[in-house]
Design a protein around this motif. Structure first.
Motif, mmCIF file in Angstrom:
data_model
loop_
_atom_site.group_PDB
_atom_site.id
_atom_site.type_symbol
_atom_site.label_atom_id
_atom_site.label_comp_id
_atom_site.label_asym_id
_atom_site.label_seq_id
_atom_site.Cartn_x
_atom_site.Cartn_y
_atom_site.Cartn_z
ATOM 1 N N SER A 19 0.835 -1.196 0.000
ATOM 2 C CA SER A 19 0.000 0.000 0.000
ATOM 3 C C SER A 19 0.872 1.248 0.000
ATOM 4 N N ARG A 23 0.479 3.276 -3.492
ATOM 5 C CA ARG A 23 -0.624 4.220 -3.338
ATOM 6 C C ARG A 23 -0.520 5.382 -4.343
ATOM 7 N N GLU A 41 -9.314 8.472 -4.959
ATOM 8 C CA GLU A 41 -8.958 7.977 -3.626
ATOM 9 C C GLU A 41 -9.816 6.769 -3.245
ATOM 10 N N ASP A 42 -11.116 6.844 -3.501
ATOM 11 C CA ASP A 42 -12.017 5.726 -3.210
ATOM 12 C C ASP A 42 -11.608 4.473 -3.978
ATOM 13 N N GLN A 45 -8.465 2.947 -2.512
ATOM 14 C CA GLN A 45 -8.813 2.187 -1.306
ATOM 15 C C GLN A 45 -9.464 0.855 -1.669
ATOM 16 N N GLU A 46 -10.363 0.883 -2.641
ATOM 17 C CA GLU A 46 -11.066 -0.326 -3.059
ATOM 18 C C GLU A 46 -10.095 -1.377 -3.591
#
Length: 180
Positions: A19, A23, A41-42, A45-46
């Motif tokens: 991560s 990222r 961003e969502d 994260q998913e």
């Protein structure tokens, strides 16, 4: 606590490190596909949620390719969902290519013949792209449309630069044959 002598062997074991390392590249990947930073961003994260769910199944040596495969699938899923939600509000590309759009795209400088020729070329190009294997098509689009470097594509998909070059050449040759 894991020791450095025994590196993680699955995605789940190395998810925090993965991560941290991926990222920013994932955010950049999703930002190129969405104007909304919150959506990028969502989606980032998913990707990690999906990787964690299947974490025990994948060897860390292929973790980066695995994560970007999840990202590509998620981007494709979101695009399909968005298209389905907005299907009634926009003109279908098929209608546009077929020349049946409810408005005229011809500019003052374009003759009707030029518009028809260009629509037909677009229809043929889309059909030719659909004939390609999915991986070849994805690599070609990343390279030609998304303007990604071949080395970056290779790294993200876990293949050699030579393999990316071959996919691009294969796709270009196919399009050239079909569009003659």
């Amino acid at each position: 606590m894991k020791s450095d002598l025994h590196p993680p062997t699955t995605i789940g074991d190395g998810l925090a490190e993965l991560s941290e390392r991926l990222r920013k590249p994932l955010m950049a990947y999703f930002r190129r596909r969405s104007a909304d930073p919150a959506e990028a961003e969502d989606m980032t994260q998913e990707v990690f949620v999906r990787a964690m769910r299947r974490g025990g199944e994948t060897d860390v040596r292929s973790a980066e390719a695995y994560v970007f495969t999840i990202a590509a699938n998620l981007a494709r899923d979101r695009a399909r969902t968005r298209a389905a939600r907005h299907a009634g509000r926009h003109v279908s590309l098929d209608l546009l290519v077929a020349g049946e759009a409810p408005f005229d795209l011809a500019s003052e400088d374009s003759s009707a013949e030029t518009v028809l020729i260009e629509r037909e070329r677009l229809r043929q190009a889309l059909a030719a792209l659909e004939e390609l294997p999915e991986r070849t098509r994805d690599i070609f689009i990343l390279f030609r449309v998304e303007k990604m470097r071949q080395a970056e594509i290779a790294k993200r998909l876990g293949v050699s630069v030579s393999a990316v070059e071959k996919h691009v050449i294969r796709a270009a040759a196919h399009l050239a044959r079909r569009l003659r």
